[in-house]
Design an enzyme around this catalytic site. Structure first.
Site, short mmCIF file in Angstrom:
data_model
loop_
_atom_site.label_atom_id
_atom_site.label_comp_id
_atom_site.label_asym_id
_atom_site.label_seq_id
_atom_site.Cartn_x
_atom_site.Cartn_y
_atom_site.Cartn_z
N ARG A 54 0.83 -1.21 0.00
CA ARG A 54 0.00 0.00 0.00
C ARG A 54 0.87 1.26 0.00
O ARG A 54 0.54 2.24 -0.66
CB ARG A 54 -0.95 -0.01 1.21
CG ARG A 54 -2.09 -1.01 1.02
CD ARG A 54 -3.09 -0.92 2.13
NE ARG A 54 -3.78 0.36 2.17
CZ ARG A 54 -4.45 0.80 3.23
NH1 ARG A 54 -4.51 0.08 4.33
NH2 ARG A 54 -5.07 1.96 3.20
N ASN A 86 -8.62 9.03 6.69
CA ASN A 86 -7.61 8.50 5.77
C ASN A 86 -6.26 8.40 6.45
O ASN A 86 -5.90 9.21 7.30
CB ASN A 86 -7.51 9.39 4.53
CG ASN A 86 -8.78 9.35 3.72
OD1 ASN A 86 -9.63 8.50 3.96
ND2 ASN A 86 -8.93 10.27 2.79
N ASP A 88 -3.53 8.02 4.37
CA ASP A 88 -2.60 8.13 3.24
C ASP A 88 -1.67 9.34 3.29
O ASP A 88 -0.71 9.40 2.52
CB ASP A 88 -3.38 8.13 1.92
CG ASP A 88 -4.46 9.21 1.84
OD1 ASP A 88 -4.29 10.29 2.43
OD2 ASP A 88 -5.49 8.97 1.18
N HIS A 103 -7.53 7.64 12.18
CA HIS A 103 -7.11 6.24 12.06
C HIS A 103 -5.60 6.10 11.85
O HIS A 103 -5.14 5.05 11.42
CB HIS A 103 -7.88 5.56 10.93
CG HIS A 103 -9.36 5.51 11.20
ND1 HIS A 103 -10.31 5.37 10.23
CD2 HIS A 103 -10.04 5.58 12.37
CE1 HIS A 103 -11.53 5.37 10.78
NE2 HIS A 103 -11.38 5.50 12.07
N THR A 181 -17.09 9.65 2.49
CA THR A 181 -17.05 8.57 3.49
C THR A 181 -18.35 7.77 3.42
O THR A 181 -19.42 8.33 3.21
CB THR A 181 -16.80 9.10 4.92
OG1 THR A 181 -16.92 8.01 5.84
CG2 THR A 181 -17.75 10.21 5.33
N SER A 182 -18.21 6.46 3.60
CA SER A 182 -19.38 5.59 3.53
C SER A 182 -20.23 5.70 4.79
O SER A 182 -21.35 5.20 4.84
CB SER A 182 -18.94 4.14 3.34
OG SER A 182 -18.12 3.74 4.42
N GLU A 208 -22.23 8.67 -4.06
CA GLU A 208 -23.36 7.75 -3.82
C GLU A 208 -24.09 8.13 -2.54
O GLU A 208 -23.52 8.81 -1.69
CB GLU A 208 -22.83 6.32 -3.60
CG GLU A 208 -22.23 5.67 -4.80
CD GLU A 208 -21.66 4.29 -4.46
OE1 GLU A 208 -21.73 3.88 -3.28
OE2 GLU A 208 -21.14 3.67 -5.39
P1 NAD Z 1 -15.10 3.68 2.39
O1 NAD Z 1 -14.24 2.96 1.42
O2 NAD Z 1 -15.92 2.89 3.32
O3 NAD Z 1 -16.12 4.63 1.56
C1 NAD Z 1 -15.67 5.47 0.54
C2 NAD Z 1 -16.78 6.44 0.20
O4 NAD Z 1 -16.28 7.38 -0.74
C3 NAD Z 1 -18.02 5.79 -0.43
O5 NAD Z 1 -19.17 6.28 0.22
C4 NAD Z 1 -17.97 6.26 -1.89
O6 NAD Z 1 -19.26 6.41 -2.44
C5 NAD Z 1 -17.26 7.58 -1.75
N1 NAD Z 1 -16.53 8.04 -2.93
C6 NAD Z 1 -15.83 7.29 -3.82
N2 NAD Z 1 -15.26 8.09 -4.74
C7 NAD Z 1 -15.59 9.36 -4.41
C8 NAD Z 1 -15.28 10.62 -4.96
N3 NAD Z 1 -14.51 10.75 -6.05
N4 NAD Z 1 -15.79 11.73 -4.38
C9 NAD Z 1 -16.59 11.62 -3.29
N5 NAD Z 1 -16.92 10.45 -2.72
C10 NAD Z 1 -16.42 9.33 -3.27
O7 NAD Z 1 -14.18 4.70 3.17
P2 NAD Z 1 -14.34 5.43 4.59
O8 NAD Z 1 -15.74 5.86 4.80
O9 NAD Z 1 -13.23 6.42 4.66
O10 NAD Z 1 -14.11 4.37 5.74
C11 NAD Z 1 -13.36 3.28 5.74
C12 NAD Z 1 -12.00 3.20 6.34
O11 NAD Z 1 -11.18 3.12 5.23
C13 NAD Z 1 -11.42 4.28 7.14
O12 NAD Z 1 -11.08 3.71 8.35
C14 NAD Z 1 -10.10 4.66 6.44
O13 NAD Z 1 -9.06 4.70 7.38
C15 NAD Z 1 -9.86 3.55 5.53
N6 NAD Z 1 -9.24 3.78 4.22
C16 NAD Z 1 -8.40 4.83 4.00
C17 NAD Z 1 -7.87 5.02 2.74
C18 NAD Z 1 -6.96 6.18 2.53
O14 NAD Z 1 -6.24 6.58 3.46
N7 NAD Z 1 -6.97 6.78 1.33
C19 NAD Z 1 -8.19 4.18 1.68
C20 NAD Z 1 -9.05 3.09 1.93
C21 NAD Z 1 -9.58 2.93 3.21
#
Ligand code: NAD
Length: 235
Positions: A54, A86, A88, A103, A181-182, A208
């Site tokens: 990652r 996030n 990242d 997180h 965020t979902s 969504e």
């Molecule tokens: P999630 O994956 O559960 O949800 C992602 C959300 O983003 C969804 O609701 C989706 O519809 C929306 N989405 C996708 N593309 C989009 C865009 N271009 N613009 C706006 N919305 C968009 O992620 P979450 O709610 O952050 O929760 C899950 C966990 O995932 C967290 O604990 C986080 O730490 C972790 N996570 C982090 C990363 C990262 O750091 N980038 C990546 C994956 C997961």
């Protein structure tokens, strides 16, 4: 006060997979094999392999206009705060200086016994952190325990100082932007409700519908990299 709460969706357009979308990471991997304290105790090599993979992906990712917009908002106005789920590091790379990372951060490596060792291994750290072992070996702390990524795994509690600050900011916010965020991961998903009960206007920005959509006063459907700059231009 304006509060932005971001999730994996804001980084999707930087090429970083979300967890639960169509190409989401949890569709390809079993969470219990990779992101739990039990998984690390059983098989730290596999967990490290996944996190190094990652990190390699993230090293190539750049902040997008959504991250950049939030960094500008911090610079341009007092009374702005940023809370992210996030790990990242892209908000900081975009120029945000105060980021509540609920997180953790995938680029930080810490002692698994929490002796206090923290190493910033991001490629852009100044000075760069010492690499935690060779790719084929397990990184160990000077205290003898294994090192681990400084992220909150499933089954672990959040850093209470970071969470406490985020709750305080939610309680004093006038407007909350809930971005990408979902709304399924708690306690982060509770923050918009905390803010709303304290009188804030909640604006959801997502491609969504989510469980948080019903709680939002305003729903803006679209990618964060387009909707955030458009919102900024209207202010
Ligand atoms: P999630 O994956 O559960 O949800 C992602 C959300 O983003 C969804 O609701 C989706 O519809 C929306 N989405 C996708 N593309 C989009 C865009 N271009 N613009 C706006 N919305 C968009 O992620 P979450 O709610 O952050 O929760 C899950 C966990 O995932 C967290 O604990 C986080 O730490 C972790 N996570 C982090 C990363 C990262 O750091 N980038 C990546 C994956 C997961």
């Amino acid at each position: 006060m304006l509060l932005a709460l971001t999730g994996a969706g804001i980084s999707a357009e930087s090429g970083v997979p979300t967890f639960r979308g169509a190409d989401g990471l949890w569709r390809q991997f079993r969470v219990e094999d990779l992101a739990t304290p039990g998984a690390f105790a059983r098989d730290p090599a596999t967990v490290w392999e996944w996190y190094r993979w990652r990190r390699d992906q993230l090293a190539r990712a750049l902040p997008n206009p959504g991250h950049e917009c939030l960094a500008r908002l911090e610079r341009r106005r007092g009374g702005f705060s940023l809370v992210t789920q996030n790990v990242d590091g892209l908000h900081r790379r975009a120029g945000s200086t105060v980021v509540r990372e609920l997180h953790g951060n995938i680029w930080r490596t810490v002692c698994s016994r929490r002796c206090g060792t923290v190493i910033d291994e991001s490629p852009w750290a100044d000075p760069p952190g010492a690499p935690a072992g060779r790719p084929d070996s397990l990184p160990a702390c000077a205290c003898g325990a294994l090192l681990r990524p400084d992220v909150v795994w499933f089954g672990e509690t959040l850093d209470q100082r970071v969470l406490g600050a985020a709750i305080d900011e939610a309680e004093s916010a006038d407007v909350v932007l809930v971005v990408g965020t979902s709304g399924l991961v708690y306690p982060a998903a509770a923050l918009p409700g905390v803010a709303r009960r304290a009188g804030a206007t909640v604006i959801e920005i997502n491609v969504e519908a989510t469980p948080l959509s019903g709680e939002a006063d305003i729903v803006l459907r679209g990618p964060a990299s387009v909707v955030l700059p458009a919102l900024e231009a209207r202010r």
